[in-house]
Design a protein around this motif. Structure first.
Motif, PDB file in Angstrom:
ATOM      1  N   ASP A 257      -3.400   4.843   4.180  1.00 46.10           N
ATOM      2  CA  ASP A 257      -4.702   5.217   4.739  1.00 46.10           C
ATOM      3  C   ASP A 257      -5.875   4.681   3.929  1.00 46.10           C
ATOM      4  O   ASP A 257      -7.026   4.778   4.361  1.00 46.10           O
TER       5      ASP A 257
ATOM      6  N   THR B 215      -6.457   7.661  -5.230  1.00 43.55           N
ATOM      7  CA  THR B 215      -5.832   8.274  -4.051  1.00 43.55           C
ATOM      8  C   THR B 215      -5.972   9.797  -4.085  1.00 43.55           C
ATOM      9  O   THR B 215      -5.589  10.466  -3.134  1.00 43.55           O
TER      10      THR B 215
ATOM     11  N   ASP C 105      -0.258   4.079  -0.225  1.00 39.78           N
ATOM     12  CA  ASP C 105      -1.072   5.048   0.498  1.00 39.78           C
ATOM     13  C   ASP C 105      -1.753   4.282   1.635  1.00 39.78           C
ATOM     14  O   ASP C 105      -2.853   3.758   1.460  1.00 39.78           O
TER      15      ASP C 105
ATOM     16  N   ARG D 129       0.853  -1.188   0.000  1.00 38.01           N
ATOM     17  CA  ARG D 129       0.000   0.000   0.000  1.00 38.01           C
ATOM     18  C   ARG D 129       0.890   1.239   0.000  1.00 38.01           C
ATOM     19  O   ARG D 129       1.550   1.537   0.989  1.00 38.01           O
TER      20      ARG D 129
END
Ligand SMILES: O=c1ccn([C@H]2C[C@H](O)[C@@H](COP(=O)(O)OP(=O)(O)OP(=O)(O)O)O2)c(=O)[nH]1
Ligand SMILES: [Mg+2]
Length: 166
Positions: free
Chosen positions: A30, A49, A28, A26
């Motif tokens: 979050d 994203t 990103d 991942r």
């Protein structure tokens, strides 16, 4: 047109086979991993994203925040989502996109807004495409002088007729 009748699902169906494990980074953290909306779905949803607004006719290469390592002998195809296509005219320019087994970069989606008039606003975390993982053959291209005959022969591009109307 009426919807085809369906029976209520008695219980969640297990996926018939052991799922293929695919390593995902991942980029990103979050945002969640790609996920199937229902058991048995072919496509796992990919998220954007970033916020992005596409004017009519505009395209953008949109990051999904994941990098994957497909086992060799597999490909991941980036398909459009039919809901976005039907409601907003959003599709994928290179549909379906091809993610090669050896690719380690970020999976991206080349979205296009095909609506003639309305811009579309996508927000970070929106589901923008779906990833279909398939087995794939590697071909050995063997040159020959003559190809084996077939019923279709060289006919194509409408050789069997148009809409099939009487
Ligand atoms: O929708 C897509 C299509 C491709 N890719 C990545 C993974 C794929 O392995 C790589 C190359 O894609 P492709 O072979 O379709 O593009 P190309 O124009 O032939 O580039 P290359 O010369 O890098 O192969 O780009 C994506 O992330 N999303
Ligand atoms: Mg290529």
């Amino acid at each position: 047109m009426t919807e085809p009748a369906t029976q209520p699902e008695p219980q969640p169906e297990p996926r018939p086979e052991q799922p293929l494990e695919i390593q995902v980074v991942r980029l990103d953290p979050d945002l969640p991993l790609p996920a199937y909306a229902h058991p048995g779905d072919a496509g796992a949803d990919l998220l954007t994203t970033v916020d992005v607004t596409l004017a009519p006719g505009e395209r953008a290469l949109v990051p999904t925040g994941i990098a994957i390592a497909l086992p060799s002998g597999h490909v991941a195809l980036v398909h459009p989502r039919s809901g976005l296509a039907a409601r907003h005219g959003v599709s994928i320019v290179n549909s379906p996109g091809t993610v090669d087994a050896g690719y380690r970069g970020e999976v991206k989606v080349l979205l296009v807004n095909l609506d003639p008039a309305e811009p579309v606003e996508l927000r970070r975390g929106d589901r923008i495409a779906q990833l279909v993982v398939q087995r794939v053959e590697t071909a050995a291209f063997v040159e020959v002088d003559v190809l084996p005959s077939s019923q279709r022969g060289t006919g194509g591009y409408g050789s069997t007729g148009g809409f099939g109307r009487p």
